[in-house]
Design a protein around this motif. Sequence first.
Motif, PDB file in Angstrom:
ATOM      1  N   LEU A 296      33.102  48.657  31.187  1.00 27.21           N
ATOM      2  CA  LEU A 296      32.264  47.757  31.984  1.00 27.21           C
ATOM      3  C   LEU A 296      32.858  47.421  33.351  1.00 27.21           C
ATOM      4  O   LEU A 296      32.125  47.424  34.358  1.00 27.21           O
ATOM      5  N   PRO A 297      34.175  47.120  33.461  1.00 23.51           N
ATOM      6  CA  PRO A 297      34.709  46.808  34.796  1.00 23.51           C
ATOM      7  C   PRO A 297      34.523  47.946  35.792  1.00 23.51           C
ATOM      8  O   PRO A 297      34.164  47.702  36.957  1.00 23.51           O
ATOM      9  N   ASP A 298      34.728  49.192  35.371  1.00 23.21           N
ATOM     10  CA  ASP A 298      34.564  50.318  36.287  1.00 23.21           C
ATOM     11  C   ASP A 298      33.108  50.487  36.707  1.00 23.21           C
ATOM     12  O   ASP A 298      32.824  50.851  37.864  1.00 23.21           O
ATOM     13  N   ILE A 299      32.187  50.242  35.784  1.00 24.41           N
ATOM     14  CA  ILE A 299      30.777  50.386  36.136  1.00 24.41           C
ATOM     15  C   ILE A 299      30.369  49.334  37.165  1.00 24.41           C
ATOM     16  O   ILE A 299      29.691  49.640  38.168  1.00 24.41           O
ATOM     17  N   TRP A 300      30.796  48.089  36.966  1.00 22.32           N
ATOM     18  CA  TRP A 300      30.464  47.052  37.941  1.00 22.32           C
ATOM     19  C   TRP A 300      31.136  47.330  39.290  1.00 22.32           C
ATOM     20  O   TRP A 300      30.553  47.036  40.351  1.00 22.32           O
ATOM     21  N   TYR A 301      32.330  47.898  39.256  1.00 23.21           N
ATOM     22  CA  TYR A 301      32.993  48.256  40.516  1.00 23.21           C
ATOM     23  C   TYR A 301      32.187  49.315  41.265  1.00 23.21           C
ATOM     24  O   TYR A 301      31.997  49.226  42.491  1.00 23.21           O
ATOM     25  N   ASN A 302      31.686  50.320  40.542  1.00 23.75           N
ATOM     26  CA  ASN A 302      30.895  51.359  41.204  1.00 23.75           C
ATOM     27  C   ASN A 302      29.562  50.818  41.720  1.00 23.75           C
ATOM     28  O   ASN A 302      29.085  51.235  42.785  1.00 23.75           O
ATOM     29  N   ILE A 303      28.970  49.892  40.975  1.00 24.00           N
ATOM     30  CA  ILE A 303      27.742  49.259  41.480  1.00 24.00           C
ATOM     31  C   ILE A 303      28.054  48.469  42.754  1.00 24.00           C
ATOM     32  O   ILE A 303      27.245  48.444  43.701  1.00 24.00           O
ATOM     33  N   LEU A 313      26.325  42.793  51.081  1.00 25.24           N
ATOM     34  CA  LEU A 313      27.693  42.354  50.798  1.00 25.24           C
ATOM     35  C   LEU A 313      27.734  41.229  49.765  1.00 25.24           C
ATOM     36  O   LEU A 313      28.711  41.110  49.018  1.00 25.24           O
ATOM     37  N   SER A 314      26.705  40.400  49.718  1.00 21.05           N
ATOM     38  CA  SER A 314      26.671  39.331  48.728  1.00 21.05           C
ATOM     39  C   SER A 314      26.586  39.916  47.310  1.00 21.05           C
ATOM     40  O   SER A 314      27.299  39.477  46.397  1.00 21.05           O
ATOM     41  N   CYS A 319      29.362  41.812  42.179  1.00 21.58           N
ATOM     42  CA  CYS A 319      29.752  42.923  41.309  1.00 21.58           C
ATOM     43  C   CYS A 319      31.266  43.004  41.162  1.00 21.58           C
ATOM     44  O   CYS A 319      31.789  43.192  40.050  1.00 21.58           O
ATOM     45  N   PHE A 320      31.993  42.848  42.267  1.00 18.45           N
ATOM     46  CA  PHE A 320      33.450  42.913  42.188  1.00 18.45           C
ATOM     47  C   PHE A 320      34.017  41.727  41.417  1.00 18.45           C
ATOM     48  O   PHE A 320      35.013  41.875  40.687  1.00 18.45           O
ATOM     49  N   ARG A 321      33.387  40.560  41.556  1.00 13.40           N
ATOM     50  CA  ARG A 321      33.834  39.403  40.787  1.00 13.40           C
ATOM     51  C   ARG A 321      33.618  39.642  39.289  1.00 13.40           C
ATOM     52  O   ARG A 321      34.462  39.266  38.454  1.00 13.40           O
ATOM     53  N   PRO A 331      42.765  46.874  40.128  1.00 11.05           N
ATOM     54  CA  PRO A 331      43.298  46.836  41.498  1.00 11.05           C
ATOM     55  C   PRO A 331      42.263  47.174  42.556  1.00 11.05           C
ATOM     56  O   PRO A 331      42.257  46.567  43.645  1.00 11.05           O
ATOM     57  N   GLU A 332      41.363  48.123  42.292  1.00 12.42           N
ATOM     58  CA  GLU A 332      40.383  48.506  43.306  1.00 12.42           C
ATOM     59  C   GLU A 332      39.412  47.363  43.593  1.00 12.42           C
ATOM     60  O   GLU A 332      39.066  47.095  44.761  1.00 12.42           O
ATOM     61  N   ALA A 333      38.952  46.689  42.520  1.00 10.56           N
ATOM     62  CA  ALA A 333      38.044  45.559  42.713  1.00 10.56           C
ATOM     63  C   ALA A 333      38.731  44.418  43.455  1.00 10.56           C
ATOM     64  O   ALA A 333      38.132  43.769  44.334  1.00 10.56           O
ATOM     65  N   LEU A 334      40.002  44.172  43.125  1.00 10.27           N
ATOM     66  CA  LEU A 334      40.745  43.121  43.827  1.00 10.27           C
ATOM     67  C   LEU A 334      40.906  43.464  45.308  1.00 10.27           C
ATOM     68  O   LEU A 334      40.800  42.584  46.177  1.00 10.27           O
ATOM     69  N   ASN A 335      41.143  44.724  45.604  1.00  9.52           N
ATOM     70  CA  ASN A 335      41.283  45.131  47.004  1.00  9.52           C
ATOM     71  C   ASN A 335      39.982  44.916  47.769  1.00  9.52           C
ATOM     72  O   ASN A 335      39.979  44.368  48.888  1.00  9.52           O
ATOM     73  N   ASN A 336      38.850  45.313  47.166  1.00 11.24           N
ATOM     74  CA  ASN A 336      37.582  45.149  47.864  1.00 11.24           C
ATOM     75  C   ASN A 336      37.190  43.687  48.004  1.00 11.24           C
ATOM     76  O   ASN A 336      36.586  43.284  49.011  1.00 11.24           O
ATOM     77  N   LEU A 337      37.544  42.868  46.994  1.00  5.11           N
ATOM     78  CA  LEU A 337      37.302  41.430  47.130  1.00  5.11           C
ATOM     79  C   LEU A 337      38.103  40.853  48.296  1.00  5.11           C
ATOM     80  O   LEU A 337      37.607  40.006  49.055  1.00  5.11           O
ATOM     81  N   GLY A 338      39.347  41.311  48.449  1.00  2.54           N
ATOM     82  CA  GLY A 338      40.152  40.838  49.570  1.00  2.54           C
ATOM     83  C   GLY A 338      39.552  41.218  50.915  1.00  2.54           C
ATOM     84  O   GLY A 338      39.534  40.409  51.859  1.00  2.54           O
ATOM     85  N   VAL A 339      39.027  42.428  51.013  1.00  4.45           N
ATOM     86  CA  VAL A 339      38.397  42.854  52.269  1.00  4.45           C
ATOM     87  C   VAL A 339      37.168  42.004  52.569  1.00  4.45           C
ATOM     88  O   VAL A 339      36.937  41.585  53.716  1.00  4.45           O
ATOM     89  N   LEU A 340      36.363  41.713  51.541  1.00  5.59           N
ATOM     90  CA  LEU A 340      35.178  40.877  51.752  1.00  5.59           C
ATOM     91  C   LEU A 340      35.566  39.453  52.140  1.00  5.59           C
ATOM     92  O   LEU A 340      34.873  38.815  52.957  1.00  5.59           O
TER      93      LEU A 340
END
Length: 415
Positions: A296-303, A313-314, A319-321, A331-340
């Motif tokens: 599930l985490p990987d699927i939400w990350y890809n969405i 972006l909202s 999705c990343f949260r 780590p990938e979701a955390l990185n994208n959350l940081g960028v946002l």
Amino acid sequence: MRPMSSSGRPLTGFMRPRTSAARPGTGSTKPATALSMALKGARPATSASRPVTTSGRFVRLGTASLAAAAAGGPFIVPERLDLRKYAARPNLARVLCDYIIYVDHNMRKALELAAYATNEVGFTDWWWKERLGKAYYQLGMLREAEKQLTSAAKNQDMLVLTHQLAKIALRLDQPLSALQLYTEAAGRHPNDVGLLLGQARVHEALGHRQEALELYQKVLSLDASNAEAIACLAADYFYSDQPELALRYYRRLLQMGVVNAEAWTNLGLCCFYAGQYDLCLTCFERGLAMADDTSLPDIWYNIGQVAIGIGDLSWAHQCFRLAVTLNPAHPEALNNLGVLEIRKGKVQQAAGYFRSGAKAADHVFELHYNLALLAHKQGDLQEAVSQVDQALVINPEHTDSLDLKKQLRAQLMAL
């Protein structure tokens, strides 16, 4: 005429054990008399008063041998067996050895039995040497396992021995040795799909993309329904910016019956990057419906990646949260959350996300690069240099990290 018994049976020269008047309820014996006879003795209504029959003895012997299993215990207890005695019976020993390995998972006893049996056959049977190698491998004694499997390969040329020797070579961090084993075996057994797949995996691990691609294509020419080759070719085409070709391969997997959350997720990504937006979200919905807690985490990350691609972006942030909620060490979701968060001007929260991701995984160089950028903007040149060095250790060819390091070096020289 033959003489008759009191119950009307002809007399013979054999005496049956308690079959006439002693058996309750048979012949001309009255029920009351039979009941009184059954209740006679010191222990009435027990085995002392029951009639003795041969079949009853056999049933009791069979149930006694299965008493431990019936009580919930193991079917066979290897610690109680005299393995040396069983090693002298080849057929039984082989079945017992496989039971100990695959059911009981007692590698020490399997090793002991295989050693006795190998000695019994004069060290000439490749099967027992292969079992010795398997037991050594499971016990972590890789060199001993390699020695036994090499000796077995000299007795008999078997593909299973080649695969196990290559597996040991990969465990010992010797991919070239594994590749040589596969290549030599492929010369003796041309067009064997298992050997071609083994070579392709090693080439892919070594970064030899073109060689691996050719081998996977050769596998498909021999076995058009090989799921591993289809999936690997699909992934290669996707990351080579050819999502249309990858889409064809993933659709082929679905037609073959490989229906799972990962297949639907990859199909959704291919649809998105191929411009088929009407099918993209439907594929992700089916993937979410079939996913478990690990996927599930990987699927939400890809969405979330799809949401960034369409500019929402909202939705991407949500999705990343969700991905981080399901897997706090993603780590990938955390990185994208940081960028946002940086886009929102929340620098401290972004730095927290980057540090959490870098602590959770050491293979994502973007986290260290983003930390270096934040430190550079805040004027902390020492921290920026440290983070950009870590990013270059993970990916020495990252152009942005190399440019940032040159800029930082120039600023430090000017001080």
